[in-house]
Scaffold this active site. Sequence first.
Site, PDB file in Angstrom:
ATOM      1  N   SER A 117      -8.683  -3.394   0.610  1.00  0.00           N
ATOM      2  CA  SER A 117      -9.126  -2.178   1.263  1.00  0.00           C
ATOM      3  C   SER A 117      -7.986  -1.198   1.357  1.00  0.00           C
ATOM      4  O   SER A 117      -8.171  -0.008   1.350  1.00  0.00           O
ATOM      5  CB  SER A 117      -9.571  -2.486   2.693  1.00  0.00           C
ATOM      6  OG  SER A 117      -8.450  -2.928   3.424  1.00  0.00           O
ATOM      7  N   LYS A 118      -6.789  -1.700   1.435  1.00  0.00           N
ATOM      8  CA  LYS A 118      -5.694  -0.837   1.824  1.00  0.00           C
ATOM      9  C   LYS A 118      -5.101  -0.038   0.686  1.00  0.00           C
ATOM     10  O   LYS A 118      -5.653   0.047  -0.395  1.00  0.00           O
ATOM     11  CB  LYS A 118      -4.630  -1.680   2.518  1.00  0.00           C
ATOM     12  CG  LYS A 118      -5.173  -2.359   3.753  1.00  0.00           C
ATOM     13  CD  LYS A 118      -4.151  -2.455   4.829  1.00  0.00           C
ATOM     14  CE  LYS A 118      -4.667  -3.338   5.934  1.00  0.00           C
ATOM     15  NZ  LYS A 118      -4.046  -4.646   5.899  1.00  0.00           N
ATOM     16  N   ARG A 119      -3.932   0.496   0.963  1.00  0.00           N
ATOM     17  CA  ARG A 119      -3.301   1.481   0.104  1.00  0.00           C
ATOM     18  C   ARG A 119      -3.428   1.249  -1.392  1.00  0.00           C
ATOM     19  O   ARG A 119      -3.943   2.071  -2.102  1.00  0.00           O
ATOM     20  CB  ARG A 119      -1.825   1.561   0.484  1.00  0.00           C
ATOM     21  CG  ARG A 119      -1.605   2.417   1.703  1.00  0.00           C
ATOM     22  CD  ARG A 119      -0.212   2.866   1.745  1.00  0.00           C
ATOM     23  NE  ARG A 119       0.679   1.729   1.935  1.00  0.00           N
ATOM     24  CZ  ARG A 119       1.973   1.809   1.762  1.00  0.00           C
ATOM     25  NH1 ARG A 119       2.513   2.944   1.379  1.00  0.00           N
ATOM     26  NH2 ARG A 119       2.727   0.768   1.957  1.00  0.00           N
TER      27      ARG A 119
END
Length: 476
Positions: free
Chosen positions: A252-254
Amino acid sequence: MFSKLIKLISPISPIGPIRVRIAPSPTGYLHIGTARTALFNWLFAKKHGGKFILRIEDTDLERSDKKYEKDIIDGLRWLGLDWDEGPHRQSERLAIYEKYLQNLLSENQAYYCACTKETLEKERQLQIKKGEAPKYSGRCRNFKIAPEQGEIIRFKIPPAEKIQFLDLIRGPIIFDSSLIGDLAIAKNLQTPLYNFAVVIDDYEMKISHVIRGEDHIANTPKQILLQRALNFPEPKYAHLPLILDPDRSKMSKRYSATSIQEYKERGYLPETLVNFIALLGWHPADDQEKMAASEIIRKFSLERIQKAGAVFDIQKLNWLNSQYLKEKSESELWQKIKELYDKKISIQNEAALKLLKIGKLRMSKLEDFLSLQESLTLPDYDSNLLSWKNTHKETTKEALRLAQEVTRTILVHEFNQKNLENQLMPLADNQGRGEFLWPLRVALSGKDKSPGPFELMEVLGKEESLRRINIAIEKL
Ligand code: GLU
């Protein structure tokens, strides 16, 4: 034990030639997860001489957008994942779905449901309160609801049927149909929904293997029940492990959720990404990491895909990319840098090629060239920076004068790192390396950190190097 079983039934499908697909919904940019599914399908097709099909699942009119479709297609092309058929678009195939919907309705295997959102929500809340797993109760199943009054078309899930399939990665998986409520398959005859359209398309397109993300596992029993109702053969299934962020939370992240286009813009090469993405859940028997696509095809098999989540490691991506960059000539790199960063480039061809020669080993992505280039601009620095430790200003000035004198004598066409080193290092040894090399480097760069003085001089050229040394002397 299980792998033996898989070997018996894979990879050659009893239902005909190998045909796989990537079926993205154009509701967002092409990201790593979809690119990985595409790559694994593509590898499987290439490995077994099968066909790879591109199908755009754009039945969700509100969320689908042409700009996403374009991004997905461009991204797949950039990665080199060429398809044999398509792009097919579900929005162009509505008549086909309508025919099958009519069949299911006339056979009483599907029905119009008049329940409103509010009714369904009330029902759901009640079930939760009673501690039951929420599912549609089948309230409208036995009424004859006219199409005009229907909110949705539902497929009758047969009661208490065991649905078992052999996942080629995860092994046998069993579901119980009693846990599934009657399935919404279309909003109306012209608006099919995901699970239904997929089943029709996989059948019509003669898909032999459905290879997709693990997040689709719960859809598989629903799709199998639809296949049974429609007398379609069942394709083989392989569900790929989740992609996890470095802290092992769901992707989900960066980095991992970033679109492929962004990786391209930051200067990752397509061959790096293909190599890196292939290793998200798969690795070859010999554990080799850097592999060209042709080599991956040769070594690829579904059996070597892991069940556990695959961690997205940006350090590994950077390392791999630096390996691929290293193999390219300076002019090839310069060509790509110009294409990507045209407006941000402030140096001329010749200086850029020299800069790449000294800097290429330090780059993990093409974008890093911009900071290398930045290291060449001379800021207005403080004269105190020129003196090494507590060296006296006059000593520093003297060192720079000496450097200037010798530098003047070096011919323009011999003005390279090696010659400069040969001519200037004896002076440095004489004067003290710190006392001599530090001020020279600062004079050339104007910064406390930069590449070494001889590297800088070669890139800057004779005239500019002398100009900068002069500025430094005047500052002192
Ligand atoms: N359209 C679905 C998605 O983008 C894929 C469906 C499938 O692979 O069966 O997740």
